[in-house]
Write a protein that holds these residues in place. Structure first.
Motif, PDB file in Angstrom:
ATOM      1  N   ALA A  76       0.811  -1.217   0.000  1.00 26.37           N
ATOM      2  CA  ALA A  76       0.000   0.000   0.000  1.00 26.37           C
ATOM      3  C   ALA A  76       0.846   1.269   0.000  1.00 26.37           C
ATOM      4  N   SER A  77       2.060   1.209   0.539  1.00 25.65           N
ATOM      5  CA  SER A  77       2.872   2.419   0.669  1.00 25.65           C
ATOM      6  C   SER A  77       3.528   2.837  -0.641  1.00 25.65           C
ATOM      7  N   ASN A  78       3.935   1.865  -1.468  1.00 20.35           N
ATOM      8  CA  ASN A  78       4.626   2.231  -2.715  1.00 20.35           C
ATOM      9  C   ASN A  78       3.927   1.711  -3.973  1.00 20.35           C
ATOM     10  N   LYS A  79       2.793   1.023  -3.787  1.00 19.01           N
ATOM     11  CA  LYS A  79       1.968   0.516  -4.894  1.00 19.01           C
ATOM     12  C   LYS A  79       2.659  -0.578  -5.718  1.00 19.01           C
ATOM     13  N   LYS A  80       3.767  -1.118  -5.221  1.00 15.93           N
ATOM     14  CA  LYS A  80       4.463  -2.168  -5.959  1.00 15.93           C
ATOM     15  C   LYS A  80       3.806  -3.523  -5.717  1.00 15.93           C
ATOM     16  N   VAL A  81       3.804  -4.348  -6.760  1.00  8.71           N
ATOM     17  CA  VAL A  81       3.201  -5.676  -6.663  1.00  8.71           C
ATOM     18  C   VAL A  81       4.087  -6.587  -5.821  1.00  8.71           C
ATOM     19  N   ALA A  82       3.472  -7.261  -4.862  1.00 10.56           N
ATOM     20  CA  ALA A  82       4.183  -8.222  -4.019  1.00 10.56           C
ATOM     21  C   ALA A  82       3.890  -9.658  -4.438  1.00 10.56           C
ATOM     22  N   TYR A  83       2.680  -9.864  -4.979  1.00 15.13           N
ATOM     23  CA  TYR A  83       2.234 -11.227  -5.308  1.00 15.13           C
ATOM     24  C   TYR A  83       1.167 -11.130  -6.385  1.00 15.13           C
ATOM     25  N   LYS A  84       1.203 -12.081  -7.307  1.00 18.01           N
ATOM     26  CA  LYS A  84       0.142 -12.169  -8.306  1.00 18.01           C
ATOM     27  C   LYS A  84      -0.111 -13.630  -8.626  1.00 18.01           C
ATOM     28  N   ALA A  85      -1.389 -13.994  -8.756  1.00 17.84           N
ATOM     29  CA  ALA A  85      -1.760 -15.379  -9.045  1.00 17.84           C
ATOM     30  C   ALA A  85      -2.831 -15.411 -10.121  1.00 17.84           C
ATOM     31  N   ASN A  86      -2.793 -16.461 -10.943  1.00 14.84           N
ATOM     32  CA  ASN A  86      -3.771 -16.675 -12.008  1.00 14.84           C
ATOM     33  C   ASN A  86      -4.485 -18.006 -11.788  1.00 14.84           C
ATOM     34  N   TYR A  87      -5.794 -18.009 -12.058  1.00 12.20           N
ATOM     35  CA  TYR A  87      -6.627 -19.196 -11.868  1.00 12.20           C
ATOM     36  C   TYR A  87      -7.370 -19.515 -13.158  1.00 12.20           C
TER      37      TYR A  87
END
Length: 284
Positions: A76-87
């Motif tokens: 939330a502080s820098n808007k950078k992606v930490a995790y992403k998943a596809n289903y």
């Protein structure tokens, strides 16, 4: 430090002294059942929360995970992606990625056969890529790991239990007693985690026991720790407490999906608070 060294030596020695053996090729069959899908989910779900050692608490929430196509978690502080998943459209996890916002960059992808996982490819920055192979028979899932370990995995209630073999000799073995998962190696219990219930429903508590090695006898004693718990504090808002102190907050949206996850910080260790936000895309 001496106690830690003794414990590490104990674990390294398990292969040479294992008594129970298996024949891997006899277990490498592919006969999945309906329970195999539940095993897949228990194995692969909520990997992000494993980084914070709160995965069982997230499992205890009654989340709506239907029709999800992608999940993206951002700092939330820098808007950078930490995790992403596809289903896929049936809810199977296709792949996920952890970034250096939270861990060593890692990509994991799954191959499916007959509706269940047949292979897991793991690429972690700085490490050799590996592929784990999956097999099924009756209520068990078998994983032939790229690191030469072989796991037998099953569920009792919602608790995932495992036996781990190396060079076809038993190394570690779980059992469930009185809602406690106990791990055994070389004839001794080396780890114990107790749950307030084995069906993982809020209110939900966990107590962990840590190994303490006696220097002279190398006998392992399990030291009882405090209860940790997750509890509802207001509508769609939960706290995870350790030693009766709030450590994390989890906020759900109106559809019972994860919206925010907060680490509340630790002043004693000079750890700053963190907040992660969740966004989704959906299948129609």
């Amino acid at each position: 430090m001496k106690k830690i060294a003794l414990f590490v030596t104990f674990l390294i020695g398990f292969v040479a002294f294992g008594q129970n053996t298996i024949v891997e090729k006899d277990l490498m069959v592919f006969q999945p059942t309906e329970s195999s899908k539940k095993l897949n989910k228990a194995y692969s779900e909520h990997m992000f929360f494993g980084l914070f050692n709160v995965k069982p608490f997230i499992k205890a929430l009654d989340l709506d995970e239907s029709k999800i196509k992608t999940i993206t978690i951002t700092n939330a502080s820098n808007k950078k992606v930490a995790y992403k998943a596809n289903y896929d459209a049936t809810g199977n996890l296709l792949d996920f990625e952890l970034t250096d916002e939270v861990a060593t960059p890692t990509k994991v992808s799954y191959t499916y056969k007959d509706g269940v996982i047949s292979a897991e490819a793991i690429a972690r920055k700085g490490s050799e890529a590996k592929t784990n192979q999956f097999f099924y028979d009756q209520e068990n899932m078998y994983v032939k790991n790229g690191n030469k370990l072989f796991d037998i995995i099953w569920l009792e209630g919602d608790v995932m239990l495992k036996k781990t073999y190396m060079e076809q000799k038993i190394g570690f073995e779980d059992r469930l007693m009185h809602d406690c998962r106990i791990t055994k190696s070389l004839g001794q219990d080396i780890n114990k985690i107790c749950y307030s219930n084995s069906t993982f429903k809020v209110p939900f508590k966990i107590k962990e026991y840590t190994p303490d090695v006696a220097p002279k006898t190398e006998r392992i004693n399990l030291k009882e720790g405090p209860w940790s718990e997750i509890k509802l504090i207001s509508q769609n808002k939960y706290q995870i407490l350790r030693n009766n102190l709030p450590q994390f907050e989890v906020i759900l949206d109106q559809n019972q999906r994860l919206k925010e996850f907060k680490f509340l910080g630790n002043k004693a260790d000079k750890q700053q608070p963190l907040q992660f936000n969740f966004t989704y895309t959906f299948y129609k």
